[in-house]
Scaffold this motif. Structure first.
Motif, PDB file in Angstrom:
ATOM      1  N   VAL B  47     -10.390   3.609  -7.833  1.00 51.71           N
ATOM      2  CA  VAL B  47     -10.101   4.449  -9.540  1.00 51.71           C
ATOM      3  C   VAL B  47      -8.755   5.384  -8.812  1.00 51.71           C
ATOM      4  O   VAL B  47      -7.599   6.110  -9.967  1.00 51.71           O
ATOM      5  N   GLY B 187     -20.485  12.737  -6.256  1.00 46.18           N
ATOM      6  CA  GLY B 187     -20.240  11.559  -5.644  1.00 46.18           C
ATOM      7  C   GLY B 187     -20.775  10.971  -5.948  1.00 46.18           C
ATOM      8  O   GLY B 187     -20.412   9.490  -4.959  1.00 46.18           O
ATOM      9  N   LEU B 342     -16.298   6.807  -2.995  1.00 43.93           N
ATOM     10  CA  LEU B 342     -16.407   7.214  -1.917  1.00 43.93           C
ATOM     11  C   LEU B 342     -15.153   8.755  -3.164  1.00 43.93           C
ATOM     12  O   LEU B 342     -14.530   8.391  -4.096  1.00 43.93           O
ATOM     13  N   ALA B 343     -15.933   9.671  -2.484  1.00 43.60           N
ATOM     14  CA  ALA B 343     -15.136  10.688  -4.078  1.00 43.60           C
ATOM     15  C   ALA B 343     -14.705  11.759  -2.805  1.00 43.60           C
ATOM     16  O   ALA B 343     -15.046  11.792  -1.871  1.00 43.60           O
ATOM     17  N   GLY B 344     -14.328  12.640  -4.166  1.00 41.77           N
ATOM     18  CA  GLY B 344     -13.892  13.954  -3.489  1.00 41.77           C
ATOM     19  C   GLY B 344     -12.240  14.146  -3.573  1.00 41.77           C
ATOM     20  O   GLY B 344     -11.935  13.450  -4.194  1.00 41.77           O
ATOM     21  N   ASN B 345     -12.318  15.385  -2.561  1.00 43.12           N
ATOM     22  CA  ASN B 345     -10.847  15.593  -1.885  1.00 43.12           C
ATOM     23  C   ASN B 345     -10.340  14.008  -1.306  1.00 43.12           C
ATOM     24  O   ASN B 345     -10.398  13.723  -0.137  1.00 43.12           O
ATOM     25  N   VAL B 346     -10.161  12.131  -2.116  1.00 46.20           N
ATOM     26  CA  VAL B 346      -9.701  11.398  -1.536  1.00 46.20           C
ATOM     27  C   VAL B 346      -9.268  10.900  -1.570  1.00 46.20           C
ATOM     28  O   VAL B 346      -8.666  10.917  -2.817  1.00 46.20           O
ATOM     29  N   GLY B 349     -10.067   6.651  -3.614  1.00 41.10           N
ATOM     30  CA  GLY B 349     -11.571   6.421  -4.091  1.00 41.10           C
ATOM     31  C   GLY B 349     -11.935   5.764  -4.794  1.00 41.10           C
ATOM     32  O   GLY B 349     -11.417   5.537  -5.105  1.00 41.10           O
ATOM     33  N   GLY B 350     -13.262   5.335  -4.700  1.00 41.40           N
ATOM     34  CA  GLY B 350     -14.137   4.514  -5.413  1.00 41.40           C
ATOM     35  C   GLY B 350     -15.074   3.677  -5.390  1.00 41.40           C
ATOM     36  O   GLY B 350     -15.492   4.495  -4.100  1.00 41.40           O
ATOM     37  N   PHE B 372      -6.172  13.547  -0.477  1.00 34.31           N
ATOM     38  CA  PHE B 372      -5.625  13.200  -0.855  1.00 34.31           C
ATOM     39  C   PHE B 372      -4.480  14.457  -0.855  1.00 34.31           C
ATOM     40  O   PHE B 372      -3.073  14.413  -0.945  1.00 34.31           O
ATOM     41  N   VAL B 417     -18.769  12.670   0.307  1.00 33.92           N
ATOM     42  CA  VAL B 417     -17.572  13.411  -0.437  1.00 33.92           C
ATOM     43  C   VAL B 417     -17.083  14.256  -0.318  1.00 33.92           C
ATOM     44  O   VAL B 417     -17.440  14.529   1.288  1.00 33.92           O
ATOM     45  N   ILE B 418     -16.064  13.662  -0.147  1.00 41.60           N
ATOM     46  CA  ILE B 418     -14.753  14.208   1.523  1.00 41.60           C
ATOM     47  C   ILE B 418     -14.287  15.828   0.937  1.00 41.60           C
ATOM     48  O   ILE B 418     -13.284  15.685  -0.453  1.00 41.60           O
TER      49      ILE B 418
END
Lengths: 131, 518
Positions: B47, B187, B342-346, B349-350, B372, B417-418
């Motif tokens: 993503v 997420g 893999l999501a959130g503050n990443v 992600g994807g 990120f 979700v990170i």
């Protein structure tokens, strides 16, 4: 449910007058139709604003800074969540997840998806709502 | 020569401008008088690189990304059509480490093909699974799915084969296949990516389920927040019906099977299977008490197979490649692959599909590359809003249903979700209670009342009012909700709350406590 969806699509909300009509056509009680209608977040009881902005408030977007972004958007649009601005220009709604969790914060503006919302994107949303 | 450019139609790509990029390419080609077409493929799952554009060259597909609409002219001038160099050039997309390390069983076609082209689907191995199911018959098909070890990908992890056996064993008559596409967990977006990126695979999976258990009708219950997925599914169903893959005598066999998409209306609880059935029947999405199981008395009181999108989408692979090929990878009792999100503050992600057994730490640190924002990872929520928050000290947990359960967590639908170190875990615990109170169907007391009281208790804790007393109440309340709720909404809300309190006590005004011994 498909009938309620169609109503909302046509009128922008589900008029209260429609409940007895649906009940009659489906051979259900008014209470049953009212029950279904009021259970789901999507179905509106009154007309929405000219623009509809739905902002994701779920965890993945929170992790990406949505707690700040959501406040900024409310301020930029001068509208509280769950409300329509008195001039009828915009309805602002919280939404739990648009499935854009790897590119948050995210929102849906008049049906259009917006990811990675930054200050510039908020300005664009505000401009779209002014039009 | 006619050029082919792929620009994803996946909602995540569209959200970052893919539609405008696609239009810029169409216009750019027309202006140059170049004959070519822009194909809207699914997303490759990376993503952070979206919109990821690919161009077909004699040497294979060459990727560029992330492409902004304003980059298109420079890319075309710079020789994108020949796969020439540019700052955004990624080369062969399948060689990017994030992609290359995966084991793509369920997502093998997503991002490769035109999602709504049946010809593309058939050219990439589509409908081989159904062909085999028809050839070996219902009983052997059920056994094949059972032998694959496939477990419910919605989160509960119940063996899919046993569900199918139960429905198949019911007396002949009206039966249904229902696909749970009410992917409400924050997420998670794998179901959406399948429906947008390879809808025929889900249709094939449902058709195989229909043949196997003797059902002739299927419903996909998709959440209303996914308009692109709904549109893609409807298009694909129409194409499949036209080609004889749905309707009477499916693919020239003696079996009948047809299906429809039904759209939800923003109720999270409708992802719970019995609530979903109520909603499909046109009622309030109130959870039903079990038993009877949906397999015995499901939709309209008839035997019903109800599976998640990912479970059903895994079936064509199992049928075409064989149960063994699927069961050969995995960890412990979790066989096959899991599409992890893999999501959130990443940073990266994807979607990452990999065999079970990969550790949480590998996923967060190596694959996702941390946050990120560049700050330290503090907490990771696995399994959606009802999943536990894991601290770094538990990063050695392998991705496996049992291993997560042992540490008071769940893998759920595979969402990771990170959060970075700015997160306030007390606020996250409050949010979990608030979410439960907003989304509770209201049928059972622990969930309906408990969640509201939970928000109030959390407010007092955050305000510093009689902290220890209120924390004791919170623990007691969580215990009651966990054991007394009818479904997973109330029953699992304590997971994020208690895990936050256990692993991050300092955010609740408690001194840092030593971690419990493993």
């Amino acid at each position: 449910m498909p009938i309620l969806h169609a109503m909302q699509e046509t009128f922008g909300y589900v008029p209260q007058d429609a409940v007895p009509l649906i009940a009659d056509a489906m051979n259900l009680s008014r209470a049953e139709v009212h029950g279904t209608f009021t259970f789901y977040h999507d179905f509106r009881h009154e007309p929405a604003g000219r623009h509809i902005v739905k902002v994701c408030v779920a965890e993945a977007c929170q992790a990406a800074g949505a707690r700040v972004t959501t406040d900024k958007i409310a301020k930029a649009l001068d509208c509280a969540y769950g409300e329509t601005r008195p001039d009828g220009q915009v309805t602002l709604e919280p939404i739990y997840c648009l499935g854009l969790c790897a590119c948050g914060p995210s929102a849906m503006v008049n049906g259009r998806l917006v990811g990675l919302i930054d200050d510039e994107a908020i300005d664009e949303i505000a401009a779209e709502v002014r039009s | 020569m006619s050029v082919v450019i792929y620009v994803p139609c996946d909602a995540a790509a569209v959200a970052v401008g893919a539609d405008r990029v696609a239009k810029a390419f169409v216009d750019g080609l027309a202006r140059r008088g170049v004959e070519g077409r822009v194909v809207r493929n699914g997303s490759r799952g990376m993503v952070w690189l979206e919109p990821l554009v690919e161009v077909v060259t004699p040497a294979g597909r060459v990727g560029y990304g992330p492409v902004k609409p304003k980059d298109v002219e420079a890319l075309l001038d710079g020789g994108l059509l020949d796969g020439a160099g540019h700052d955004l050039r990624l080369g062969d997309v399948e060689k990017i480490p994030f992609f290359a390390k995966q084991e793509r069983f369920t997502f093998k076609r997503v991002g490769v093909t035109d999602p709504v082209s049946l010809d593309d689907y058939l050219a990439h191995g589509g409908y081989k699974g159904l062909e085999r199911a028809i050839a070996i018959g219902p009983a052997d098909t059920v056994e094949e799915v059972f032998n694959s070890g496939l477990r419910g990908r919605g989160g509960a992890g119940f063996p899919t084969g046993i569900k199918w056996r139960t429905v198949a064993a019911c007396a002949p008559g009206k039966k249904y296949v229902v696909c749970n596409a009410d992917e409400g967990d924050s997420g998670t977006f794998a179901d959406r990516m399948i429906m947008e990126g390879d809808p025929f695979q889900l249709i094939e999976g449902m058709t195989i389920a229909g043949v196997a258990v003797g059902a002739d009708m299927g419903y996909v219950y998709c959440r209303s927040e996914y308009p692109h997925a709904i549109a893609a599914m409807n298009k694909a169903i129409e194409a499949a019906r036209k080609a004889g893959y749905l309707g009477s005598r499916v693919a020239g066999s003696d079996y009948d099977f047809d299906m429809q998409v039904r759209v939800g209306a923003g109720a999270y609880v409708c992802g719970e299977e019995t609530s979903l059935l109520e909603s499909l029947e046109g009622r309030r999405g109130l959870v039903r008490a079990k038993p009877p199981l949906p397999a015995h008395k499901g939709l309209f009181g008839k035997p019903t197979v109800i599976n998640n999108v990912l479970s059903l989408a895994a079936v064509p692979f199992i049928m075409s490649e064989g149960a063994k090929a699927y069961a050969d990878v995995g960890f412990g009792r979790s066989r096959g692959t899991m599409p992890i999100q893999l999501a959130g503050n990443v940073k990266y992600g994807g979607l990452y599909e990999i065999a079970f057994g990969v550790t949480l730490g590998e996923l967060v640190e190596d694959v996702a590359g941390g946050t990120f924002t560049g700050r330290d990872v503090r907490a990771v929520q696995v399994g959606g809003p009802l999943g536990a928050y894991f601290p770094r000290s538990l990063f050695d947990t392998p991705f496996d249903y049992e291993a997560f359960a042992k540490r008071d967590g769940l893998i759920g639908h595979g969402g990771v979700v990170i959060f970075d170190d700015t997160v306030d875990m007390a606020k996250q615990a409050r949010f979990a209670m608030e979410f439960c109170s907003v989304e509770s169907c209201g049928k059972c007391t622990p969930c309906r009342i408990g969640s509201t009281r939970g928000v109030e208790v959390m407010d007092r804790i955050i305000a510093g009012v009689e902290r220890e007393k209120n924390l004791a109440i919170l623990e007691d309340l969580s215990h009651t909700m966990k054991l007394g709720s009818l479904c997973a909404l109330g029953g699992f809300t304590p997971y994020p709350v208690m895990s936050a309190l256990t692993h991050f006590p300092e955010d609740f005004g408690r001194g840092s406590m030593p971690l419990a011994a493993e």
